[in-house]
Design an enzyme around this catalytic site. Sequence first.
Site, PDB file in Angstrom:
ATOM      1  N   LYS A 117       5.229  10.626   9.693  1.00  0.00           N
ATOM      2  CA  LYS A 117       5.214   9.165   9.781  1.00  0.00           C
ATOM      3  C   LYS A 117       5.567   8.527   8.434  1.00  0.00           C
ATOM      4  O   LYS A 117       6.372   7.589   8.374  1.00  0.00           O
ATOM      5  CB  LYS A 117       3.835   8.676  10.250  1.00  0.00           C
ATOM      6  N   ARG A 168       6.286   1.014   5.899  1.00  0.00           N
ATOM      7  CA  ARG A 168       5.607   0.891   4.597  1.00  0.00           C
ATOM      8  C   ARG A 168       6.190   1.871   3.595  1.00  0.00           C
ATOM      9  O   ARG A 168       6.419   1.530   2.436  1.00  0.00           O
ATOM     10  CB  ARG A 168       4.097   1.106   4.747  1.00  0.00           C
ATOM     11  N   ALA A 185      -7.661   3.608   0.977  1.00  0.00           N
ATOM     12  CA  ALA A 185      -7.356   4.745   0.102  1.00  0.00           C
ATOM     13  C   ALA A 185      -6.050   5.425   0.491  1.00  0.00           C
ATOM     14  O   ALA A 185      -5.318   5.930  -0.369  1.00  0.00           O
ATOM     15  CB  ALA A 185      -8.499   5.756   0.149  1.00  0.00           C
ATOM     16  N   ASP A 213       0.274   2.000  16.532  1.00  0.00           N
ATOM     17  CA  ASP A 213       0.910   3.317  16.438  1.00  0.00           C
ATOM     18  C   ASP A 213       0.961   4.066  17.778  1.00  0.00           C
ATOM     19  O   ASP A 213       1.946   4.752  18.060  1.00  0.00           O
ATOM     20  CB  ASP A 213       0.204   4.198  15.394  1.00  0.00           C
ATOM     21  N   ASP A 221       2.403  -6.611   3.297  1.00  0.00           N
ATOM     22  CA  ASP A 221       1.950  -7.166   4.569  1.00  0.00           C
ATOM     23  C   ASP A 221       2.881  -6.603   5.629  1.00  0.00           C
ATOM     24  O   ASP A 221       4.090  -6.460   5.392  1.00  0.00           O
ATOM     25  CB  ASP A 221       1.988  -8.691   4.561  1.00  0.00           C
TER      26      ASP A 221
END
Length: 200
Positions: free
Chosen positions: A178, A184, A11, A158, A72
């Site tokens: 972040k 991403r 989500a 992380d 990915d």
Amino acid sequence: MTRLILATRNAGKITELHAILADAGLDLELVGADAYPEIPDVKETGVTFAENALLKAHALAQATGLPAVADDSGLCVDVLNGAPGIFSARWSGTHGDDRANLDLLLAQLGDIAEEHRAAHFACAAALALPDGTERVVEGRMEGTLRSAPAGTNGFGYDPILQPTGYDRTCAELTPAEKNAISHRGKAFRALVPVVRELLG
């Protein structure tokens, strides 16, 4: 309204891409793979992040007849010639065991001096249309690897990657901090002009 599928059941990823598309003024209905539970997860058999992202995007686009986005990503360590790379989620042998993956990597880098611990998170994001049209974009977050984990935010590696220009690990950053610099986030933002071009 055009429906766009993101190949994930996470989500958080859906929220992140939705916010980026909305900020760009793209009025799309974004749904995750959970909207199509009958479609099985795609095996990531590619040898690059881009190949795996394309495999997942094409599979969803073909199965649903709708445009699909997939990503990915993983950690690439310079001194390990880019490993764990596409094997990041299963580096210890068990897929998704974050702690085991982290412990193994730290053990492998135990004798490596700080100046040789450069690494980056890489992400490839792919958009595939049912007619076979495809585009791939990439994002990176450079940093160095700590010798011990720090922080409780995030997941995966992380807690040991300290982004360049920061004195905290990714797991010590707030989600907003972040997302602003993440691999991403960069890949999803690079996807905006592609979505605009192909979906209008």
